[in-house]
Write a protein that holds these residues in place. Structure first.
Motif, short mmCIF file in Angstrom:
data_model
loop_
_atom_site.label_atom_id
_atom_site.label_comp_id
_atom_site.label_asym_id
_atom_site.label_seq_id
_atom_site.Cartn_x
_atom_site.Cartn_y
_atom_site.Cartn_z
N GLN A 117 62.59 19.98 70.20
CA GLN A 117 62.28 20.75 71.40
C GLN A 117 60.81 20.66 71.78
O GLN A 117 60.43 21.06 72.88
CB GLN A 117 62.67 22.22 71.19
N GLY A 118 59.99 20.15 70.89
CA GLY A 118 58.57 19.98 71.18
C GLY A 118 57.72 21.12 70.67
O GLY A 118 58.19 22.25 70.53
N THR A 119 56.47 20.82 70.41
CA THR A 119 55.50 21.83 70.00
C THR A 119 54.20 21.58 70.75
O THR A 119 53.76 20.43 70.87
CB THR A 119 55.28 21.82 68.47
N GLN A 120 53.62 22.64 71.27
CA GLN A 120 52.42 22.52 72.11
C GLN A 120 51.18 22.36 71.24
O GLN A 120 50.95 23.13 70.31
CB GLN A 120 52.27 23.75 73.00
N VAL A 121 50.37 21.38 71.61
CA VAL A 121 49.05 21.19 71.01
C VAL A 121 48.02 21.30 72.12
O VAL A 121 48.11 20.59 73.13
CB VAL A 121 48.94 19.82 70.32
N THR A 122 47.07 22.19 71.93
CA THR A 122 46.01 22.37 72.91
C THR A 122 44.67 22.21 72.22
O THR A 122 44.40 22.87 71.22
CB THR A 122 46.09 23.77 73.56
N VAL A 123 43.86 21.30 72.75
CA VAL A 123 42.56 21.02 72.16
C VAL A 123 41.48 21.47 73.14
O VAL A 123 41.43 20.98 74.28
CB VAL A 123 42.40 19.53 71.82
N SER A 124 40.64 22.36 72.71
CA SER A 124 39.57 22.86 73.58
C SER A 124 38.28 22.11 73.31
O SER A 124 38.01 21.67 72.20
CB SER A 124 39.36 24.36 73.33
N SER A 125 37.50 21.98 74.36
CA SER A 125 36.23 21.24 74.24
C SER A 125 35.10 22.14 73.80
O SER A 125 35.23 23.35 73.76
CB SER A 125 35.90 20.59 75.58
#
Length: 125
Positions: A117-125
């Motif tokens: 189903q997917g998993t969210q990856v968020t990378v902040s600068s």
């Protein structure tokens, strides 16, 4: 048939690391080639990497070589994606997938038969 469930996503800072896992149900996990794909907002789902059933061969998108590592544990029925030196452009939903037919393309998402189903990856600068 196999069911896939991803985990390990979340928020990371640029330069950081995350390890994704994909747990598979069923007794046939060890016979499937497994892949990771990702999809950023407004973009096509793209190939990240893949690993053969015995983990004898690895494939990666050229742009990700050296930062991402795929592995699998056929006893635990689990696929992994270690992501290092993360960049904001790595932000996406990450999916694991299983490919039944060995003769099909490794990098083409259409060649994969089962998806998580997917998993969210968020990378902040």
């Amino acid at each position: 048939q196999v069911q896939l469930v991803e985990s390990g996503g979340g928020l990371a800072q640029a330069g950081g690391s995350l390890r994704l896992a994909c747990a598979a149900s069923g007794r046939t996990f060890s016979s499937y080639m497994m892949g990771w794909f990702r999809q950023a907002p407004g973009k096509e789902r793209e190939f990240v990497g893949a690993i053969t059933s015995s983990a004898g061969r690895l494939y990666y998108a050229d742009s990700l070589k050296g930062r991402f590592t795929i592995s699998r544990d056929n006893v635990k029925n689990t696929l992994y994606l270690q992501m290092n030196s993360l960049k904001p452009e790595d932000t996406a939903v990450y999916y694991c997938a299983a490919k039944v037919k060995a003769t099909m393309s490794t990098t083409d998402k259409a060649a994969y038969d089962y998806w998580g189903q997917g998993t969210q990856v968020t990378v902040s600068s």
